[in-house]
Scaffold this active site. Structure first.
Site, PDB file in Angstrom:
ATOM      1  N   ARG A 189       0.832  -1.229   0.000  1.00  0.00           N
ATOM      2  CA  ARG A 189       0.000   0.000   0.000  1.00  0.00           C
ATOM      3  C   ARG A 189       0.859   1.269   0.000  1.00  0.00           C
ATOM      4  NH1 ARG A 189      -2.210  -3.620  -1.406  1.00  0.00           N
ATOM      5  NH2 ARG A 189      -3.923  -4.726  -0.458  1.00  0.00           N
ATOM      6  N   SER A 239     -10.837  -2.136   3.372  1.00  0.00           N
ATOM      7  CA  SER A 239     -10.111  -2.393   4.628  1.00  0.00           C
ATOM      8  C   SER A 239      -9.665  -1.057   5.209  1.00  0.00           C
ATOM      9  CB  SER A 239      -8.879  -3.250   4.365  1.00  0.00           C
ATOM     10  OG  SER A 239      -9.278  -4.501   3.887  1.00  0.00           O
ATOM     11  N   GLU A 309      -5.234   2.413   6.560  1.00  0.00           N
ATOM     12  CA  GLU A 309      -4.901   2.355   5.127  1.00  0.00           C
ATOM     13  C   GLU A 309      -5.591   3.530   4.426  1.00  0.00           C
ATOM     14  OE1 GLU A 309      -5.501  -1.458   3.146  1.00  0.00           O
ATOM     15  OE2 GLU A 309      -6.211  -0.404   1.372  1.00  0.00           O
TER      16      GLU A 309
HETATM   17  C1  FAD Z   1     -15.644  -2.100  -0.957  1.00  0.00           C
HETATM   18  C2  FAD Z   1     -14.178  -1.790  -1.169  1.00  0.00           C
HETATM   19  C3  FAD Z   1     -13.279  -2.809  -1.398  1.00  0.00           C
HETATM   20  C4  FAD Z   1     -11.922  -2.525  -1.569  1.00  0.00           C
HETATM   21  N1  FAD Z   1     -11.057  -3.549  -1.821  1.00  0.00           N
HETATM   22  C5  FAD Z   1      -9.744  -3.297  -1.998  1.00  0.00           C
HETATM   23  C6  FAD Z   1      -8.830  -4.341  -2.261  1.00  0.00           C
HETATM   24  O1  FAD Z   1      -9.181  -5.511  -2.349  1.00  0.00           O
HETATM   25  N2  FAD Z   1      -7.514  -4.020  -2.423  1.00  0.00           N
HETATM   26  C7  FAD Z   1      -7.063  -2.743  -2.344  1.00  0.00           C
HETATM   27  O2  FAD Z   1      -5.857  -2.512  -2.515  1.00  0.00           O
HETATM   28  N3  FAD Z   1      -7.916  -1.715  -2.106  1.00  0.00           N
HETATM   29  C8  FAD Z   1      -9.235  -1.956  -1.926  1.00  0.00           C
HETATM   30  N4  FAD Z   1     -10.090  -0.922  -1.679  1.00  0.00           N
HETATM   31  C9  FAD Z   1      -9.559   0.440  -1.534  1.00  0.00           C
HETATM   32  C10 FAD Z   1      -9.509   1.258  -2.831  1.00  0.00           C
HETATM   33  O3  FAD Z   1     -10.522   0.852  -3.736  1.00  0.00           O
HETATM   34  C11 FAD Z   1      -8.153   1.190  -3.516  1.00  0.00           C
HETATM   35  O4  FAD Z   1      -7.101   1.633  -2.670  1.00  0.00           O
HETATM   36  C12 FAD Z   1      -8.121   2.028  -4.803  1.00  0.00           C
HETATM   37  O5  FAD Z   1      -6.944   1.726  -5.501  1.00  0.00           O
HETATM   38  C13 FAD Z   1      -8.198   3.526  -4.546  1.00  0.00           C
HETATM   39  O6  FAD Z   1      -8.447   4.173  -5.781  1.00  0.00           O
HETATM   40  P1  FAD Z   1      -9.257   5.530  -5.854  1.00  0.00           P
HETATM   41  O7  FAD Z   1      -9.265   5.981  -7.258  1.00  0.00           O
HETATM   42  O8  FAD Z   1     -10.571   5.394  -5.214  1.00  0.00           O
HETATM   43  O9  FAD Z   1      -8.309   6.466  -4.969  1.00  0.00           O
HETATM   44  P2  FAD Z   1      -8.743   7.574  -3.918  1.00  0.00           P
HETATM   45  O10 FAD Z   1      -9.454   6.953  -2.776  1.00  0.00           O
HETATM   46  O11 FAD Z   1      -9.416   8.685  -4.610  1.00  0.00           O
HETATM   47  O12 FAD Z   1      -7.309   8.044  -3.396  1.00  0.00           O
HETATM   48  C14 FAD Z   1      -6.527   7.145  -2.633  1.00  0.00           C
HETATM   49  C15 FAD Z   1      -5.076   7.648  -2.645  1.00  0.00           C
HETATM   50  O13 FAD Z   1      -4.604   7.590  -3.990  1.00  0.00           O
HETATM   51  C16 FAD Z   1      -4.176   8.887  -4.407  1.00  0.00           C
HETATM   52  N5  FAD Z   1      -4.550   9.057  -5.812  1.00  0.00           N
HETATM   53  C17 FAD Z   1      -5.756   8.859  -6.404  1.00  0.00           C
HETATM   54  N6  FAD Z   1      -5.664   9.097  -7.737  1.00  0.00           N
HETATM   55  C18 FAD Z   1      -4.383   9.478  -7.964  1.00  0.00           C
HETATM   56  C19 FAD Z   1      -3.657   9.880  -9.125  1.00  0.00           C
HETATM   57  N7  FAD Z   1      -4.208   9.928 -10.350  1.00  0.00           N
HETATM   58  N8  FAD Z   1      -2.345  10.212  -8.968  1.00  0.00           N
HETATM   59  C20 FAD Z   1      -1.744  10.158  -7.764  1.00  0.00           C
HETATM   60  N9  FAD Z   1      -2.375   9.796  -6.627  1.00  0.00           N
HETATM   61  C21 FAD Z   1      -3.677   9.446  -6.742  1.00  0.00           C
HETATM   62  C22 FAD Z   1      -4.890   9.877  -3.501  1.00  0.00           C
HETATM   63  O14 FAD Z   1      -4.150  11.075  -3.398  1.00  0.00           O
HETATM   64  C23 FAD Z   1      -4.929   9.099  -2.193  1.00  0.00           C
HETATM   65  O15 FAD Z   1      -3.701   9.215  -1.530  1.00  0.00           O
HETATM   66  C24 FAD Z   1     -11.465  -1.178  -1.508  1.00  0.00           C
HETATM   67  C25 FAD Z   1     -12.388  -0.145  -1.285  1.00  0.00           C
HETATM   68  C26 FAD Z   1     -13.735  -0.438  -1.116  1.00  0.00           C
HETATM   69  C27 FAD Z   1     -14.697   0.690  -0.917  1.00  0.00           C
END
Ligand code: FAD
Length: 316
Positions: A189, A239, A309
């Site tokens: 992560r 998580s 996380e």
């Molecule tokens: C129901 C559910 C299940 C999930 N299961 C998993 C799983 O199995 N495994 C897992 O790893 N995660 C999981 N997640 C967490 C999440 O979906 C991931 O971490 C995902 O990769 C985050 O992407 P996001 O676009 O929503 O990022 P955001 O939540 O919008 O941002 C998260 C972080 O990424 C950064 N970020 C976002 N976009 C960019 C960009 N373009 N450039 C630079 N930084 C950026 C943000 O600044 C922040 O620090 C889950 C979430 C939910 C709600």
């Protein structure tokens, strides 16, 4: 917060297609469905407009934060003072090129390049439709590619690190540069992107040709396991805590007797104790209190520090 005179006009004039919203509530942009207003919420329409927004923020000393789908994000109830740059529903092109065989094996490969704003589920589906294996783990992660690279997202034994080749990012001096997999410093992560606040614009993956039926079956299996084990019916950010070395956060929380522990409209899911869910119209303050109480109790019982996380941003 005071903004430099003409800031909003300059922001809106960056490009014809840029979307700029003032005082935008963040509950509609996070999967926790909480969060007060961002002073400015910006959806850039091109790589150049991303760079220009960041340059403007740096030049004027305006705080800014990049988000994707907001699926690993908790925004406080008071909201964010500054500019939220949202790369979701934009910069989401995807291109597949067949690359033939590698020098060292008979396996056939293809290269997929996608914009940071594409949803991981769509990227995984595109790979599957092209009979490419390696992204099956990503099919049920509800975030963008940009967020997944920043977080080195992973599930069911796979992670971004396993199949990414490179990513194009905006660095801290607003240069658009390409970082190799090694330069991305992907860990559990973690990434150089997250540490240094770089912005992911696109990423390239090298994927092996596989068996279409097997790829689809694996993705279906992972999704069924998610539905079975995770409280997908309630808003959450997945998580809530990182996995402490050699342990599972959910198990520690369960063994602390915290299943169902509630503050206001938020609680520890009793389906999966690793998830804090907003099951009853909770506020960010409710969620943060649950997080703090869980951390304190687990520390007291097991002497383990649980690290969130989920990224927490906004005015306290
Ligand atoms: C129901 C559910 C299940 C999930 N299961 C998993 C799983 O199995 N495994 C897992 O790893 N995660 C999981 N997640 C967490 C999440 O979906 C991931 O971490 C995902 O990769 C985050 O992407 P996001 O676009 O929503 O990022 P955001 O939540 O919008 O941002 C998260 C972080 O990424 C950064 N970020 C976002 N976009 C960019 C960009 N373009 N450039 C630079 N930084 C950026 C943000 O600044 C922040 O620090 C889950 C979430 C939910 C709600």
């Amino acid at each position: 917060m005071a903004y430099v005179n003409g800031f909003l006009d300059e922001l809106k004039n960056i490009s014809d297609g840029i979307r700029v919203l003032a005082d935008e509530p963040m509950d509609g942009h996070t999967t926790f469905k909480v969060g007060g207003p961002a002073d400015y919420f910006v959806v850039p329409d091109s790589v150049q407009s991303v760079v220009d927004v960041i340059r403007l923020c740096k030049k004027t000393g305006t705080p800014c934060f990049v988000i994707g789908r907001g699926s690993n994000l908790l925004v406080t109830d008071k909201g964010y003072r500054g500019v939220i740059v949202c790369i979701y529903d934009t910069l989401d092109d995807v291109k597949t090129e067949f690359a033939g065989k590698s020098d060292d094996s008979d396996d056939e490969y293809a290269i997929i390049t996608a914009g940071a704003g594409i949803m991981l589920s769509k990227l995984a589906k595109t790979a599957a439709q092209s009979e490419l294996t390696g992204l099956e783990f990503a099919g049920g992660i509800p975030g963008t590619l940009g967020g997944a690279v920043a977080m080195n997202a992973g599930a069911y034994g796979g992670e971004i690190k396993d199949c990414i080749q490179s990513a194009v990012v905006v660095d801290d001096e607003q240069n658009v540069i390409t970082l190799t997999k090694e330069q991305l410093e992907l860990g559990y992560r973690e990434s150089i992107v997250k540490q240094k606040g770089y912005i992911v614009l696109s990423a390239t993956f090298k994927l092996k040709k596989g068996d279409a039926a097997q790829i689809i079956a694996t993705m279906n299996d992972f999704n069924a396991r998610r539905r079975d084990k995770q409280p997908l019916e309630h808003p959450s950010a997945g998580s809530t805590f990182k996995r402490p070395e050699g342990m599972f956060a959910g198990k520690l929380i369960q063994d602390s007797g915290l299943a169902g522990y509630r503050v206001g409209g938020a609680c520890v899911s009793d389906k999966h104790c690793g998830f804090v869910v907003n099951d009853n119209g909770g506020s960010a303050a409710d969620i943060m209190q649950v997080i703090k109480d869980v951390q304190r109790t687990v520390k007291d019982k097991f002497d383990v520090e649980l690290e969130p996380e989920v990224r927490i941003i906004g005015e306290q």
